[in-house]
Structure formats: C-alpha cells, structure tokens
Design a protein around this motif. Structure first.
Motif, PDB file in Angstrom:
ATOM      1  N   HIS A   7       0.809  -1.212   0.000  1.00  0.00           N
ATOM      2  CA  HIS A   7       0.000   0.000   0.000  1.00  0.00           C
ATOM      3  C   HIS A   7       0.845   1.267   0.000  1.00  0.00           C
ATOM      4  CE1 HIS A   7      -2.818  -3.095   1.369  1.00  0.00           C
ATOM      5  NE2 HIS A   7      -3.698  -2.381   0.714  1.00  0.00           N
ATOM      6  N   GLU A   9       1.660   4.534  -1.535  1.00  0.00           N
ATOM      7  CA  GLU A   9       0.973   5.466  -2.426  1.00  0.00           C
ATOM      8  C   GLU A   9       1.769   6.771  -2.487  1.00  0.00           C
ATOM      9  OE1 GLU A   9      -2.124   5.030  -3.950  1.00  0.00           O
ATOM     10  OE2 GLU A   9      -2.280   2.982  -3.213  1.00  0.00           O
ATOM     11  N   ASP A  12       0.537  13.757  -3.152  1.00  0.00           N
ATOM     12  CA  ASP A  12       0.423  14.764  -4.209  1.00  0.00           C
ATOM     13  C   ASP A  12       0.828  16.166  -3.782  1.00  0.00           C
ATOM     14  OD1 ASP A  12      -1.706  15.169  -2.560  1.00  0.00           O
ATOM     15  OD2 ASP A  12      -3.226  15.079  -4.128  1.00  0.00           O
ATOM     16  N   SER A  17       4.749  14.475   0.722  1.00  0.00           N
ATOM     17  CA  SER A  17       5.819  13.649   0.175  1.00  0.00           C
ATOM     18  C   SER A  17       6.961  13.514   1.177  1.00  0.00           C
ATOM     19  CB  SER A  17       6.318  14.272  -1.130  1.00  0.00           C
ATOM     20  OG  SER A  17       7.521  13.712  -1.532  1.00  0.00           O
ATOM     21  N   ASN A  87       8.848  10.491  -6.373  1.00  0.00           N
ATOM     22  CA  ASN A  87       7.671  11.332  -6.159  1.00  0.00           C
ATOM     23  C   ASN A  87       8.061  12.619  -5.428  1.00  0.00           C
ATOM     24  OD1 ASN A  87       5.274  12.014  -4.018  1.00  0.00           O
ATOM     25  ND2 ASN A  87       4.519  11.554  -6.068  1.00  0.00           N
TER      26      ASN A  87
END
Length: 103
Positions: A7, A9, A12, A17, A87
């Motif tokens: 999981h 993820e 955004d 982050s 990310n």
C-alpha cells in the motif's frame, strides 16, 4: 510488512511527500531491526535439516518459504523507496514551477 509494502501510495504535495518519505524510512529501519525474526527461524530450520530431523523436508520447505517472502519484501521495500524518492523529486519540481509562475 507485506501490507505496508502493498500500500505504498505517492502523495500529491511536497509536505506530504516529505512526511511519507520519513515514515517509510522509519518503516525500513524497523524492518532491518526485525531481521532477526527472519534469520532466527531459518537458521534453526537449517540446523534441524543438517541434524537429519525426520521432518527435514517439511522444515526445509517452510524455511525456504520464509526466506522467499523475506527476499520479496526486501525487493518491494527498495521499489517503494525509489517510488517515494522519485515522487518527492516530482513534488519539489512542481512546487518550484508554481513559485516561478507566481513570480
């Protein structure tokens, strides 16, 4: 470990982050600290197999399963770290672009 690794993820926002990356690094440190929970039973199993325990086949099979799951988790943990770092770089870039746009 398997649940957490399944999981991962990418957030955004830059703040989210950074927080996700810190949390994941803490998870990795805990994973490393708990490595003995994997190596202990595997080493015990190997000793039993070497001692020719009558259940050596079953013990060996179980030890191999544990090792394989551990290797899979380590591989997934590295993939997750790369994902979160990439990310973070993206979110940092996007925030810099937004600041330039406002300037």
């Amino acid at each position: 470990q398997e649940y957490t690794l399944a999981h991962v993820e990418p957030p955004d926002t830059l703040d989210a982050s950074e927080a996700a990356l810190r949390k994941y690094e803490d998870f990795l440190a805990t994973m490393e600290a708990n490595k003995e929970k994997i190596t202990g039973p595997v080493e015990s199993g190997e000793k039993l197999v070497a001692d020719r325990n009558i259940y050596a086949n079953k013990i060996n099979e179980k030890a191999q399963l544990i090792q394989e799951r551990s290797r899979t988790n380590v591989a997934k943990s590295k993939e997750g770290l790369v994902l979160l770092k990439d990310n973070h770089d993206l979110q940092s870039f996007l925030q810099n672009c937004q600041e330039v746009g406002c300037w």
